[in-house]
Design an enzyme around this catalytic site. Sequence first.
Site, mmCIF file in Angstrom:
data_model
loop_
_atom_site.group_PDB
_atom_site.id
_atom_site.type_symbol
_atom_site.label_atom_id
_atom_site.label_comp_id
_atom_site.label_asym_id
_atom_site.label_seq_id
_atom_site.Cartn_x
_atom_site.Cartn_y
_atom_site.Cartn_z
ATOM 1 N N ALA A 274 0.887 -1.080 0.208
ATOM 2 C CA ALA A 274 0.146 -0.042 0.258
ATOM 3 C C ALA A 274 1.031 1.309 -0.588
ATOM 4 C CB ALA A 274 -0.950 -0.448 1.627
ATOM 5 N N LEU B 196 0.533 5.586 -3.600
ATOM 6 C CA LEU B 196 1.191 6.485 -4.938
ATOM 7 C C LEU B 196 1.934 7.163 -4.470
ATOM 8 C CD1 LEU B 196 -2.240 6.513 -7.626
ATOM 9 C CD2 LEU B 196 -0.180 4.873 -7.107
ATOM 10 N N CYS C 50 -4.746 1.337 -9.529
ATOM 11 C CA CYS C 50 -5.206 1.434 -8.219
ATOM 12 C C CYS C 50 -5.772 0.915 -6.800
ATOM 13 C CB CYS C 50 -3.878 2.190 -7.990
ATOM 14 S SG CYS C 50 -3.059 2.150 -6.064
ATOM 15 N N ILE D 100 -3.302 -6.441 -15.649
ATOM 16 C CA ILE D 100 -4.078 -6.575 -14.433
ATOM 17 C C ILE D 100 -3.028 -5.900 -13.103
ATOM 18 C CG2 ILE D 100 -5.938 -8.270 -14.840
ATOM 19 C CD1 ILE D 100 -5.107 -9.380 -11.794
ATOM 20 N N ASN D 101 -3.523 -5.255 -12.674
ATOM 21 C CA ASN D 101 -3.248 -4.304 -11.640
ATOM 22 C C ASN D 101 -2.853 -5.557 -10.137
ATOM 23 O OD1 ASN D 101 -2.140 -2.428 -9.564
ATOM 24 N ND2 ASN D 101 -2.236 -0.558 -10.691
ATOM 25 N N GLY E 181 2.264 -11.016 -7.716
ATOM 26 C CA GLY E 181 2.534 -12.097 -7.651
ATOM 27 C C GLY E 181 2.140 -13.050 -7.992
ATOM 28 N N GLY F 30 0.595 -9.876 -13.923
ATOM 29 C CA GLY F 30 0.410 -10.773 -12.924
ATOM 30 C C GLY F 30 0.862 -11.828 -12.758
ATOM 31 N N GLY G 163 6.215 -7.305 -12.695
ATOM 32 C CA GLY G 163 6.679 -6.136 -11.195
ATOM 33 C C GLY G 163 7.289 -7.233 -10.090
HETATM 34 C C1 LIG Z 1 5.386 -1.974 -4.914
HETATM 35 C C2 LIG Z 1 4.669 -2.177 -5.871
HETATM 36 C C3 LIG Z 1 4.610 -0.707 -6.256
HETATM 37 C C4 LIG Z 1 3.284 -0.747 -7.655
HETATM 38 N N1 LIG Z 1 2.470 0.452 -7.872
HETATM 39 C C5 LIG Z 1 2.780 0.391 -9.156
HETATM 40 C C6 LIG Z 1 2.085 2.154 -9.933
HETATM 41 O O1 LIG Z 1 2.512 2.925 -9.191
HETATM 42 N N2 LIG Z 1 1.797 2.073 -10.859
HETATM 43 C C7 LIG Z 1 0.597 1.280 -11.060
HETATM 44 O O2 LIG Z 1 -0.010 0.884 -12.575
HETATM 45 N N3 LIG Z 1 0.784 0.121 -11.002
HETATM 46 C C8 LIG Z 1 1.905 -0.219 -10.000
HETATM 47 N N4 LIG Z 1 1.826 -1.715 -9.034
HETATM 48 C C9 LIG Z 1 1.313 -2.742 -9.889
HETATM 49 C C10 LIG Z 1 2.091 -3.705 -10.854
HETATM 50 O O3 LIG Z 1 2.448 -2.403 -11.679
HETATM 51 C C11 LIG Z 1 1.264 -4.868 -11.450
HETATM 52 O O4 LIG Z 1 0.464 -4.451 -11.753
HETATM 53 C C12 LIG Z 1 1.203 -5.216 -10.831
HETATM 54 O O5 LIG Z 1 1.896 -5.940 -9.765
HETATM 55 C C13 LIG Z 1 0.892 -7.234 -10.926
HETATM 56 O O6 LIG Z 1 2.223 -7.532 -11.204
HETATM 57 P P1 LIG Z 1 3.190 -8.797 -10.429
HETATM 58 O O7 LIG Z 1 2.204 -9.865 -10.437
HETATM 59 O O8 LIG Z 1 4.485 -8.517 -11.881
HETATM 60 O O9 LIG Z 1 3.472 -8.061 -9.799
HETATM 61 C C14 LIG Z 1 2.632 -1.938 -8.108
HETATM 62 C C15 LIG Z 1 3.020 -2.256 -8.039
HETATM 63 C C16 LIG Z 1 3.988 -3.379 -6.587
HETATM 64 C C17 LIG Z 1 4.195 -4.876 -5.878
#
Ligand SMILES: Cc1cc2nc3c(=O)[nH]c(=O)nc-3n(C[C@H](O)[C@H](O)[C@H](O)COP(=O)(O)O)c2cc1C
Length: 312
Positions: free
Chosen positions: A81, A84, A138, A199-200, A225, A251, A273
Site C-alpha cells: 500500500a 502512489l 490502483c 491487471i493491477n 505475484g 500479474g 513487477g
Molecule cells: C510495490 C509495488 C508498487 C506498484 N506501483 C504501481 C504504480 O505506481 N502504478 C501502477 O499502475 N501499478 C503499480 N503496481 C502494480 C504493478 O505494476 C502490477 O500491475 C502488479 O504488481 C501485478 O504484476 P506482478 O504480479 O508482476 O507484480 C505496483 C506493484 C507493486 C508490487
Amino acid sequence: MDVIIQTLVVSLVDISTQISSLSLPNPTMLASGIMDEDAGSMKRILESGAGAVVTKSIGKTARKGHANPTFVELECGILNAMGLPNPGIDEYINELKELKKENGIIIGSVFGSDISEFTEVASKMSPYVHALELNFSCPHAKGYGLEIGQNPTFVSDITSSVVKSVSIPVFVKLSAQVNDIAAIGKAAEQSGASAIVAINTLKAMSINLDVKKPILGNKTGGYSGKAIKPIGVRSVYELYHNLKIPIIGVGGIESGLDAIEFLMAGASSIQIGTGVYTHGITVFEDITNEITNWMKDHSIQTIPELIGVAHQ
Ligand SMILES: Cc1cc2nc3c(=O)[nH]c(=O)nc-3n(C[C@H](O)[C@H](O)[C@H](O)COP(=O)(O)O)c2cc1C
C-alpha cells in the site's frame, strides 16, 4: 551438422512484438511501480534486457504515500500500500529527460483524480516518453485508480481527453476487480486507447496475529505475484475475446512459461513487477531466453503465432 541446423532454427526465431506503433525487441516490460522512480534504475532495467520500461505512476503534485508499513511479503506474493508516492510531474520530468538519452522504449504511467489532472500530467509527460499508460486500477489510493477504473463513463471521458491532447499511443491499465473487465476495456478502446494493460494488484489484507491488527499502515493494500497469475490470464483472455486493440498482460509472471501462457490468452507483450523482487533484474533476459527456447522446441518462429492461440 546438428549444431548448424540448430543454430539456423534459433536464428529463425523472432521474438520482437508490436504494440500499436511501438516495436519491442522482445515481449518483456518492467511493470509500473518497481525500480522506476529514477532514470538510473530504469536505465539498468533496459540494459538488463527489458523490451521497454514503464515509469512509476506520476501525478500532478508530490505525494508522500501511505504510512509505514507499506509492504509485506506473503506466501505467494507481495502486499503493498505504497499510496502512489511520487515527486509530481514537474520534478519527475528531470528523470525522464535523463532517461530519454538512452535507446530504450519508455512508457509513462499517469494517475489523477479527474479529467483535468490526467490530461495535464499526460500532456506534460508526453514529449519525454514513447507511450502513456493511464492508471485506472490502483486499489489503495482513495479518489484515484480503481475508483475511476470501475466506472466505464469515467474511463471513457478521461481516455478521450488524453488521446486528444497528445500525439503518442495511450494505453489504459485496468483492474480485474470489476464485474466485466471487457466492458471497461471496450469503453477505453472506443475512446481511442491504443492498448489495454491488465491487471493491477488486487485489494487484499493480512493480519498480524500477535498485535491483532492489519499489518499494513493503510490496513488494505494491493496483492501481486504468483497468486494473481490465473486472474491475470483470465482477464487477458476475456479482453482478447472482445477487443481489437493489443493487450499487455501483467500479474504473477516470473518465468518464460508464465509469459507464454499470457501470450496464448491474447497478450502481445507482458510486464513483470513482483518477479523483479523475487528474481532480480536478470529476470528479463531469463524470461526472453526461456520464451526463445520454448519457441525453438515447438517450431514457432514469431510471437504473433502465439498470441491468442488458446481461443482456437
Ligand atoms: C510495490 C509495488 C508498487 C506498484 N506501483 C504501481 C504504480 O505506481 N502504478 C501502477 O499502475 N501499478 C503499480 N503496481 C502494480 C504493478 O505494476 C502490477 O500491475 C502488479 O504488481 C501485478 O504484476 P506482478 O504480479 O508482476 O507484480 C505496483 C506493484 C507493486 C508490487
